[in-house]
Scaffold this motif. Structure first.
Motif, PDB file in Angstrom:
ATOM      1  N   GLU A 263      49.794  -1.377  29.817  1.00  0.00           N
ATOM      2  CA  GLU A 263      51.176  -1.833  30.032  1.00  0.00           C
ATOM      3  C   GLU A 263      52.058  -1.637  28.801  1.00  0.00           C
ATOM      4  OE1 GLU A 263      50.913  -5.840  31.516  1.00  0.00           O
ATOM      5  OE2 GLU A 263      50.247  -5.168  33.483  1.00  0.00           O
ATOM      6  N   VAL A 264      51.772  -0.566  28.082  1.00  0.00           N
ATOM      7  CA  VAL A 264      52.644  -0.140  26.991  1.00  0.00           C
ATOM      8  C   VAL A 264      53.715   0.762  27.598  1.00  0.00           C
ATOM      9  CG1 VAL A 264      52.795   1.170  24.846  1.00  0.00           C
ATOM     10  CG2 VAL A 264      50.806  -0.291  25.287  1.00  0.00           C
ATOM     11  N   LEU A 265      54.957   0.490  27.291  1.00  0.00           N
ATOM     12  CA  LEU A 265      56.077   1.188  27.915  1.00  0.00           C
ATOM     13  C   LEU A 265      56.032   2.686  27.645  1.00  0.00           C
ATOM     14  CD1 LEU A 265      58.777   0.931  29.454  1.00  0.00           C
ATOM     15  CD2 LEU A 265      59.893   0.658  27.219  1.00  0.00           C
ATOM     16  N   ILE A 266      56.019   3.480  28.734  1.00  0.00           N
ATOM     17  CA  ILE A 266      56.174   4.933  28.665  1.00  0.00           C
ATOM     18  C   ILE A 266      57.099   5.352  29.792  1.00  0.00           C
ATOM     19  CG2 ILE A 266      53.937   5.380  27.574  1.00  0.00           C
ATOM     20  CD1 ILE A 266      52.833   6.138  30.317  1.00  0.00           C
ATOM     21  N   GLU A 267      57.556   6.602  29.757  1.00  0.00           N
ATOM     22  CA  GLU A 267      58.523   7.079  30.743  1.00  0.00           C
ATOM     23  C   GLU A 267      58.150   8.484  31.201  1.00  0.00           C
ATOM     24  OE1 GLU A 267      62.221   4.965  28.279  1.00  0.00           O
ATOM     25  OE2 GLU A 267      61.972   7.173  28.313  1.00  0.00           O
ATOM     26  N   ALA A 268      58.398   8.768  32.472  1.00  0.00           N
ATOM     27  CA  ALA A 268      58.282  10.147  32.942  1.00  0.00           C
ATOM     28  C   ALA A 268      59.380  10.970  32.290  1.00  0.00           C
ATOM     29  CB  ALA A 268      58.401  10.206  34.458  1.00  0.00           C
ATOM     30  N   LYS A 269      59.086  12.226  31.987  1.00  0.00           N
ATOM     31  CA  LYS A 269      60.043  13.082  31.277  1.00  0.00           C
ATOM     32  C   LYS A 269      60.123  14.455  31.931  1.00  0.00           C
ATOM     33  CE  LYS A 269      59.102  15.189  27.315  1.00  0.00           C
ATOM     34  NZ  LYS A 269      59.584  16.553  27.609  1.00  0.00           N
ATOM     35  N   PRO A 270      61.315  14.999  32.094  1.00  0.00           N
ATOM     36  CA  PRO A 270      61.418  16.384  32.585  1.00  0.00           C
ATOM     37  C   PRO A 270      60.690  17.347  31.649  1.00  0.00           C
ATOM     38  CG  PRO A 270      63.562  15.291  32.593  1.00  0.00           C
ATOM     39  CD  PRO A 270      62.631  14.402  31.837  1.00  0.00           C
ATOM     40  N   PHE A 271      60.193  18.438  32.220  1.00  0.00           N
ATOM     41  CA  PHE A 271      59.586  19.488  31.409  1.00  0.00           C
ATOM     42  C   PHE A 271      59.909  20.813  32.077  1.00  0.00           C
ATOM     43  CE2 PHE A 271      56.562  18.593  34.679  1.00  0.00           C
ATOM     44  CZ  PHE A 271      55.743  19.697  34.833  1.00  0.00           C
ATOM     45  N   ALA A 272      59.219  21.864  31.728  1.00  0.00           N
ATOM     46  CA  ALA A 272      59.487  23.176  32.323  1.00  0.00           C
ATOM     47  C   ALA A 272      58.183  23.813  32.769  1.00  0.00           C
ATOM     48  CB  ALA A 272      60.219  24.080  31.337  1.00  0.00           C
ATOM     49  N   LEU A 273      58.276  24.588  33.826  1.00  0.00           N
ATOM     50  CA  LEU A 273      57.086  25.165  34.465  1.00  0.00           C
ATOM     51  C   LEU A 273      57.381  26.603  34.870  1.00  0.00           C
ATOM     52  CD1 LEU A 273      54.262  24.704  35.925  1.00  0.00           C
ATOM     53  CD2 LEU A 273      55.614  24.093  37.929  1.00  0.00           C
ATOM     54  N   GLY A 274      56.378  27.466  34.746  1.00  0.00           N
ATOM     55  CA  GLY A 274      56.555  28.844  35.172  1.00  0.00           C
ATOM     56  C   GLY A 274      55.313  29.674  34.951  1.00  0.00           C
ATOM     57  N   VAL A 275      55.509  30.836  34.344  1.00  0.00           N
ATOM     58  CA  VAL A 275      54.433  31.814  34.184  1.00  0.00           C
ATOM     59  C   VAL A 275      54.544  32.456  32.803  1.00  0.00           C
ATOM     60  CG1 VAL A 275      54.313  32.337  36.651  1.00  0.00           C
ATOM     61  CG2 VAL A 275      55.888  33.635  35.189  1.00  0.00           C
ATOM     62  N   ARG A 276      53.551  33.263  32.481  1.00  0.00           N
ATOM     63  CA  ARG A 276      53.665  34.202  31.356  1.00  0.00           C
ATOM     64  C   ARG A 276      54.008  35.563  31.930  1.00  0.00           C
ATOM     65  NH1 ARG A 276      53.907  33.396  25.756  1.00  0.00           N
ATOM     66  NH2 ARG A 276      54.184  31.163  25.915  1.00  0.00           N
ATOM     67  N   ILE A 277      54.968  36.237  31.308  1.00  0.00           N
ATOM     68  CA  ILE A 277      55.318  37.613  31.665  1.00  0.00           C
ATOM     69  C   ILE A 277      54.719  38.528  30.611  1.00  0.00           C
ATOM     70  CG2 ILE A 277      57.187  39.264  31.964  1.00  0.00           C
ATOM     71  CD1 ILE A 277      57.239  37.282  34.133  1.00  0.00           C
ATOM     72  N   GLU A 278      53.979  39.532  31.054  1.00  0.00           N
ATOM     73  CA  GLU A 278      53.362  40.469  30.104  1.00  0.00           C
ATOM     74  C   GLU A 278      53.884  41.880  30.357  1.00  0.00           C
ATOM     75  OE1 GLU A 278      49.123  40.465  28.101  1.00  0.00           O
ATOM     76  OE2 GLU A 278      48.962  41.201  30.163  1.00  0.00           O
ATOM     77  N   HIS A 279      54.502  42.452  29.326  1.00  0.00           N
ATOM     78  CA  HIS A 279      54.930  43.854  29.304  1.00  0.00           C
ATOM     79  C   HIS A 279      54.112  44.588  28.243  1.00  0.00           C
ATOM     80  CE1 HIS A 279      58.623  41.968  30.967  1.00  0.00           C
ATOM     81  NE2 HIS A 279      58.970  43.170  31.409  1.00  0.00           N
ATOM     82  N   SER A 280      54.231  45.906  28.221  1.00  0.00           N
ATOM     83  CA  SER A 280      53.733  46.633  27.058  1.00  0.00           C
ATOM     84  C   SER A 280      54.718  46.402  25.916  1.00  0.00           C
ATOM     85  CB  SER A 280      53.602  48.130  27.350  1.00  0.00           C
ATOM     86  OG  SER A 280      54.863  48.761  27.320  1.00  0.00           O
ATOM     87  N   GLN A 281      54.200  46.259  24.705  1.00  0.00           N
ATOM     88  CA  GLN A 281      55.082  46.052  23.562  1.00  0.00           C
ATOM     89  C   GLN A 281      55.978  47.266  23.354  1.00  0.00           C
ATOM     90  OE1 GLN A 281      55.488  43.177  21.585  1.00  0.00           O
ATOM     91  NE2 GLN A 281      57.267  44.373  20.947  1.00  0.00           N
ATOM     92  N   ASN A 282      55.455  48.437  23.639  1.00  0.00           N
ATOM     93  CA  ASN A 282      56.254  49.649  23.465  1.00  0.00           C
ATOM     94  C   ASN A 282      57.495  49.625  24.342  1.00  0.00           C
ATOM     95  OD1 ASN A 282      56.488  52.862  24.555  1.00  0.00           O
ATOM     96  ND2 ASN A 282      56.468  52.540  22.348  1.00  0.00           N
ATOM     97  N   LEU A 283      57.372  49.118  25.576  1.00  0.00           N
ATOM     98  CA  LEU A 283      58.531  49.039  26.465  1.00  0.00           C
ATOM     99  C   LEU A 283      59.578  48.076  25.909  1.00  0.00           C
ATOM    100  CD1 LEU A 283      60.048  49.571  29.098  1.00  0.00           C
ATOM    101  CD2 LEU A 283      58.698  47.748  30.156  1.00  0.00           C
TER     102      LEU A 283
END
Length: 526
Positions: A263-283
């Motif tokens: 019962e120690v006070l905490i709060e739900a917090k927005p965050f961010a969700l998605g993916v990793r995008i992988e390209h070739s470094q040369n591109l």
């Protein structure tokens, strides 16, 4: 004699030391053969907005004069072996820098870390990559140095009001980072160099009489009369001190559960969700540096930063790149069996043939109505459910679900996948089925816009790898804005990313220092 310069140079002039010195001597009207001369850069940033890449440089030229070191006097660490003690839970950047600052102030830190020391931790990382075995106490998030140790080591932060950024950089240099981090506008250390640096930080703490307990998990709090007196470990040991700095990182779900149960006070917090995008470094280099073949021998691997506002079901939300890793690798960042999480990292030379970046959309509390029964842990349970779904989609191992980028936008399963830096492997799936629609639809919209901003970015020669879900903590542990102390529990100081007050190595380190200062200034007699 000392001369200062502000210059715009070619990459070769900026990154070839001999040529750079000749340029400065010419600018000063001196012969390139001038004896007893020394040239150095004090600030450097790349400007790739035009067709020709230029490097903005601030520099100093010394003639018959010895330059002062870039590194100013580093802090002195007195012996605090017999001093009054504070407890710090978590040995990530926030915890380590809180410990060092406590020592500077004459107080003994007792640092408690659930994971292993940085060397022993490597075996558990190998087990995740090769055998898909996740140790819940030792992984890419937990262990000495925290999630930052096996990452790109990015040191850029906008949190200039949080503390003295230069001071943090100089402490890192004093413990093994190169002086380049004092010069580059967007400095990084590299995952290959961070473990050695973290071990040196640990040694400074031990040499000064601080204590560090590895493989020690906090399982309870010692609370009495509205104050925290200490913690209880998994072995039943009670550790007490003048106060507790809680710096457990964004993935310590058991700590969030413990706080809620007590019962120690905490709060739900927005965050961010998605993916990793992988390209070739040369591109990415071709797009960013406007080069036809490759970036050449002088320019570093290029990065990007993208953001796009999207409308979905009448709500506008941002989609943005996160923790972009040029010349890097994607790694499995789960902290428990039965979940799948990915993250990115880079070595110091950023010489992988792959570029990857988190690409995420915001998750607001209004999106989580079906999770409201979990109260302040609503966002955490939502996050965990998405990670479980990704684990199932990958085949219930650390093989990650993936999809080519154009295929994702056009909602077709990829018939084949590309080579990848992600060592456990990929499984072709419909990523729309893995991600909630308010995330996946926004990502698809944003990718089209990014393809307009960076011609060639939207391509089927890139792929989505999921899920990127540990962008920040889904829980906030509240604290007073002025005192940094928990509003309900005295002597408890929520700190760093896990408490919702930092977003990277430098900001977490500065937050750790401030928490130590406030705790000691309030409760420790000196």
């Amino acid at each position: 004699m000392k001369k200062n310069f502000t210059l715009q140079l070619s990459p070769e002039e900026a990154y070839d030391p001999e040529l750079f010195k000749k340029v400065l001597l010419n600018k000063a009207g001196l012969s390139t053969e001038t004896a007893e001369s020394f040239a150095r850069q004090t600030r450097r940033s790349i400007d790739a907005r035009g067709r020709r890449v230029r490097v903005n440089v601030e520099a100093e030229l010394f003639i018959k004069e010895s330059p002062k070191p870039l590194l100013h006097a580093i802090p002195e660490y007195p012996n605090v072996k017999n001093a009054e003690a504070i407890i710090i839970v978590g040995a990530g950047p926030a915890g380590l820098f809180a410990a060092l600052r406590a020592i500077e102030l004459g107080v003994k830190p007792i640092l408690i870390e659930r994971g292993k020391d940085v060397r022993a931790r490597r075996r558990d990382l190998a087990a995740i990559n090769k055998h898909h075995v996740v140790n819940p106490d030792s992984n890419y998030c937990f262990g000495e140095g925290g999630a930052g140790t096996y990452s790109d080591g990015k040191l850029y932060t906008r949190s200039k009001k949080r503390g003295d950024i230069r001071r943090i950089m100089e402490i890192l240099v004093a413990h093994g980072a190169t002086e380049e981090i004092l010069v580059d506008a967007h400095p990084h250390i590299g995952t290959n160099k961070l473990p050695v640096l973290v071990a040196e930080l640990r040694q400074s703490i031990l040499n000064a009489g601080g204590e560090i307990a590895f493989e020690t998990r906090v399982e309870d709090l010692i609370l009495k009369d509205g104050e925290i007196k200490g913690v209880v470990t998994q072995n039943g040991e009670k550790i007490t001190g003048k106060g507790v700095i809680l710096a457990t990182g964004h993935s310590a779900r058991d700590i969030f559960e413990l706080l809620h149960n007590r019962e120690v006070l905490i709060e739900a917090k927005p965050f961010a969700l998605g993916v990793r995008i992988e390209h070739s470094q040369n591109l990415i280099d071709k797009i960013q540096y406007h080069c036809e073949v490759d970036r050449g021998p002088y320019l570093p691997a290029s990065s990007y930063s993208l953001v796009q506002q999207t409308q979905f079901k009448g709500k506008q939300r941002g989609v943005f790149s996160f923790c972009m890793c040029p010349g890097g690798f994607i790694v499995p960042a789960a902290t428990s069996p039965g979940e799948l999480v990915v993250n990115g990292m880079s070595p110091s030379r950023r010489d992988s043939r792959f570029a990857n970046s988190g690409m995420v959309a915001s998750v607001e509390l209004e999106d989580l109505r079906t999770y409201h029964q979990f109260g302040p842990l609503a966002a955490m349970h939502f996050q965990a459910d998405i990670e479980k779904k990704a684990w199932e989609a990958g085949g219930k191992t650390q093989v990650a679900p993936a999809q080519r980028m154009v295929d994702f936008v056009q909602k077709r399963v990829s018939s084949s996948l590309l080579d990848t830096s992600y060592q456990p492997g990929l499984n072709s799936v419909d990523m729309h089925a893995v991600l909630p629609d308010f995330i996946s639809e926004r990502l698809a919209m944003a990718f089209k816009a990014f393809g307009q901003k960076m011609r060639g970015y939207l391509t089927n020669e890139a792929q989505l790898i999921g899920v990127e879900s540990r962008t920040s903590s889904p829980v906030r542990i509240p604290r007073d804005r002025e005192s940094f102390e928990h509003p309900q529990i005295k002597r408890l100081y929520p700190c760093g990313e896990g408490a919702g007050y930092a977003g990277g190595i430098v900001s977490a380190a500065m937050d750790g220092e401030r928490c130590a200062e406030h705790l000691i200034g309030t409760y420790v007699k000196r």
